[in-house]
Design a protein around this motif. Sequence first.
Motif, PDB file in Angstrom:
ATOM      1  N   UNK A 210       0.826  -1.205   0.000  1.00 28.74           N
ATOM      2  CA  UNK A 210       0.000   0.000   0.000  1.00 28.74           C
ATOM      3  C   UNK A 210       0.863   1.260   0.000  1.00 28.74           C
ATOM      4  N   UNK A 211       1.942   1.248   0.753  1.00 24.82           N
ATOM      5  CA  UNK A 211       2.833   2.410   0.779  1.00 24.82           C
ATOM      6  C   UNK A 211       3.455   2.660  -0.592  1.00 24.82           C
ATOM      7  N   UNK A 212       3.841   1.584  -1.267  1.00 27.30           N
ATOM      8  CA  UNK A 212       4.423   1.733  -2.595  1.00 27.30           C
ATOM      9  C   UNK A 212       3.387   2.251  -3.595  1.00 27.30           C
ATOM     10  N   UNK A 213       2.164   1.748  -3.505  1.00 24.03           N
ATOM     11  CA  UNK A 213       1.103   2.221  -4.400  1.00 24.03           C
ATOM     12  C   UNK A 213       0.810   3.695  -4.171  1.00 24.03           C
ATOM     13  N   UNK A 214       0.721   4.093  -2.903  1.00 23.70           N
ATOM     14  CA  UNK A 214       0.448   5.496  -2.575  1.00 23.70           C
ATOM     15  C   UNK A 214       1.577   6.387  -3.064  1.00 23.70           C
ATOM     16  N   UNK A 215       2.819   5.933  -2.862  1.00 27.87           N
ATOM     17  CA  UNK A 215       3.961   6.721  -3.299  1.00 27.87           C
ATOM     18  C   UNK A 215       3.986   6.921  -4.797  1.00 27.87           C
ATOM     19  N   UNK A 216       3.573   5.898  -5.552  1.00 28.12           N
ATOM     20  CA  UNK A 216       3.592   5.983  -7.013  1.00 28.12           C
ATOM     21  C   UNK A 216       2.473   6.873  -7.546  1.00 28.12           C
ATOM     22  N   UNK A 217       1.394   7.002  -6.797  1.00 29.43           N
ATOM     23  CA  UNK A 217       0.266   7.824  -7.258  1.00 29.43           C
ATOM     24  C   UNK A 217       0.532   9.299  -6.989  1.00 29.43           C
ATOM     25  N   UNK A 218       0.529   9.692  -5.704  1.00 31.52           N
ATOM     26  CA  UNK A 218       0.704  11.101  -5.345  1.00 31.52           C
ATOM     27  C   UNK A 218       1.707  11.320  -4.227  1.00 31.52           C
ATOM     28  N   UNK A 219       2.319  10.254  -3.744  1.00 35.68           N
ATOM     29  CA  UNK A 219       3.262  10.404  -2.656  1.00 35.68           C
ATOM     30  C   UNK A 219       2.584  10.337  -1.304  1.00 35.68           C
ATOM     31  N   UNK A 220       3.363  10.323  -0.224  1.00 31.92           N
ATOM     32  CA  UNK A 220       2.790  10.264   1.128  1.00 31.92           C
ATOM     33  C   UNK A 220       2.051  11.549   1.463  1.00 31.92           C
ATOM     34  N   UNK A 221       1.110  11.436   2.376  1.00 29.30           N
ATOM     35  CA  UNK A 221       0.358  12.608   2.825  1.00 29.30           C
ATOM     36  C   UNK A 221       1.220  13.444   3.769  1.00 29.30           C
ATOM     37  N   UNK A 222       1.378  14.750   3.501  1.00 30.02           N
ATOM     38  CA  UNK A 222       2.174  15.595   4.403  1.00 30.02           C
ATOM     39  C   UNK A 222       1.519  15.711   5.775  1.00 30.02           C
ATOM     40  N   UNK A 223       2.273  16.255   6.711  1.00 27.73           N
ATOM     41  CA  UNK A 223       1.772  16.465   8.068  1.00 27.73           C
ATOM     42  C   UNK A 223       1.235  17.884   8.223  1.00 27.73           C
ATOM     43  N   UNK A 224       0.395  18.088   9.242  1.00 26.19           N
ATOM     44  CA  UNK A 224      -0.077  19.419   9.582  1.00 26.19           C
ATOM     45  C   UNK A 224       1.103  20.323   9.958  1.00 26.19           C
ATOM     46  N   UNK A 225       0.961  21.617   9.689  1.00 30.61           N
ATOM     47  CA  UNK A 225       1.944  22.553  10.199  1.00 30.61           C
ATOM     48  C   UNK A 225       2.266  23.678   9.248  1.00 30.61           C
ATOM     49  N   UNK A 226       3.142  24.557   9.693  1.00 30.62           N
ATOM     50  CA  UNK A 226       3.604  25.673   8.874  1.00 30.62           C
ATOM     51  C   UNK A 226       5.123  25.713   8.897  1.00 30.62           C
ATOM     52  N   UNK A 227       5.704  26.234   7.825  1.00 26.69           N
ATOM     53  CA  UNK A 227       7.141  26.503   7.823  1.00 26.69           C
ATOM     54  C   UNK A 227       7.423  27.649   6.873  1.00 26.69           C
ATOM     55  N   UNK A 228       8.629  28.199   6.975  1.00 23.58           N
ATOM     56  CA  UNK A 228       9.015  29.318   6.122  1.00 23.58           C
ATOM     57  C   UNK A 228       9.189  28.837   4.692  1.00 23.58           C
ATOM     58  N   UNK A 229       8.712  29.655   3.773  1.00 27.94           N
ATOM     59  CA  UNK A 229       8.824  29.341   2.348  1.00 27.94           C
ATOM     60  C   UNK A 229       9.570  30.488   1.671  1.00 27.94           C
TER      61      UNK A 229
END
Length: 488
Positions: A210-229
């Motif tokens: 399942x992890x490999x399938x998810x990674x090939x589609x759109x990648x892992x789901x990011x985590x909540x939060x903010x950072x400098x861009x």
Amino acid sequence: MLFPTLVIGLSLTATNPWAQMAEQDLKAMRQAILENHPGPVDPLNPSFKQWLDGGYRQALTRARQARSFGGYDFAIRYYAAGFRDGHLRAGAHVAPLRASWPGFILSLRQGRYVVASVDEKDPAQDTLPAVGSELLDCDGRAAQQMLEQDVLPFAAGADIESLRMKLTPILLQDVGNPEVKPPSQCRVKTGTEVRTVTLRYRPIPTEEHEKKLQGAAFGPTPSFGTHTFGKSGVWVSIPTFGPREGSADFEAMRSLVQQAGSWGGAEVLVFDVRGNTGGNSAWGKQLAQGLFGEALVKARYEDDPKARAVYVDWRASADNVRYLGEMTAQLGRQFGKDSHEEKWAGAVAKGLAEARRWGQPLWSEKEDASSTPPSSEPANPVRTRVYLLTDGRCGSACLDFADLMLSLPGVTHVGLPTSADSVYMEVRAMDLPSGTTRIIVPIKVYRNRPRGHNEPYVPARRFDGDIGDTAAVERWLLEQDAARDAAN
């Protein structure tokens, strides 16, 4: 090994318990939709009942042929998928401990079916196609034909680009569908060289697969939060609008709402909703109000003539009345007693109960259209450049957030096309009699919604690399923003 509870309620002496269970659950699924979904009584969609009944008969034929968990599972999936609605779906509580794969997984990139990853532990790795190779065909069938024949008929949702991107990794994988024979030979193209690859299937743990399938589609789901861009921008990651009450994600969501008013002075602001499949649209509205102010959100999103024409019909069933009562209490805990959200749910529950007393199958929820919108629009307090970053998973409340954000000034949509939803919304989860599968059933229907039935959003600026590679996406967006800034 499957759990013994899979056959509770069935005769253990039955010749074929899988078929019996599949038939029992299909019957209950159709009945649940018939009683609780707006479709069967929707005067504007008479074709809904064609699949409700005709699709049921087709799925029943498959169910009676079930000889395994896979046969049971895919008969249920086939029926759900035929509604072509990402909100109406079915999912088993259990799964086989292992799947089988040929040692590599595909992604859909700019219309090409390319190798996204290979089994690095395979001692015969040289025989596998290289990452980036293009799959041409297998056993005489083109990759697109295989997707349309072997995968799409069992997947819920509109047949649009985002669904195909999500499902492409399943191609060539043996996931237990008895109707699909895994291919034996494929032709792949690497550069200018075309060669034939013989597929050797081997087991892989389901979780790893399942992890490999998810990674090939759109990648892992990011985590909540903010950072400098960039130098002084803000990147806001919102992976769901449905955080579980009391969880760390729930507190993170509340924190973002509280911070929203401070983002208006950033050089650039990115709302990253990659991985966000929906939840409660009230969170998105609160974020927008915190940033742009309630007055501007109301003027742009609620007082627009097209928005004022929108209303909702709810299916007035006994179970839906109970569900709205539970929702009222839940929203009171989440947003506060006497909050707008709690009062709204309470009013809907009361309306549904009243409709039932009068024998009406639908209850119309309409906004008060008597008020007159202000003659002038409030000033925009936001001076920053705002981007909405999506991948193909953005659906439901995430699409509501896109509706809202893209109605506001200075917001640019970037990334990949979103998912899409039908006009049937607000879902309830129901377990089927065997306890093996849970179905999701919408209970309301939008009328006059500006965004069409199963219509996705297409970004103004598209990213065609690996959307799951956050560093690459950030570099690309910085370049896009610099070019935009220079042009202005």
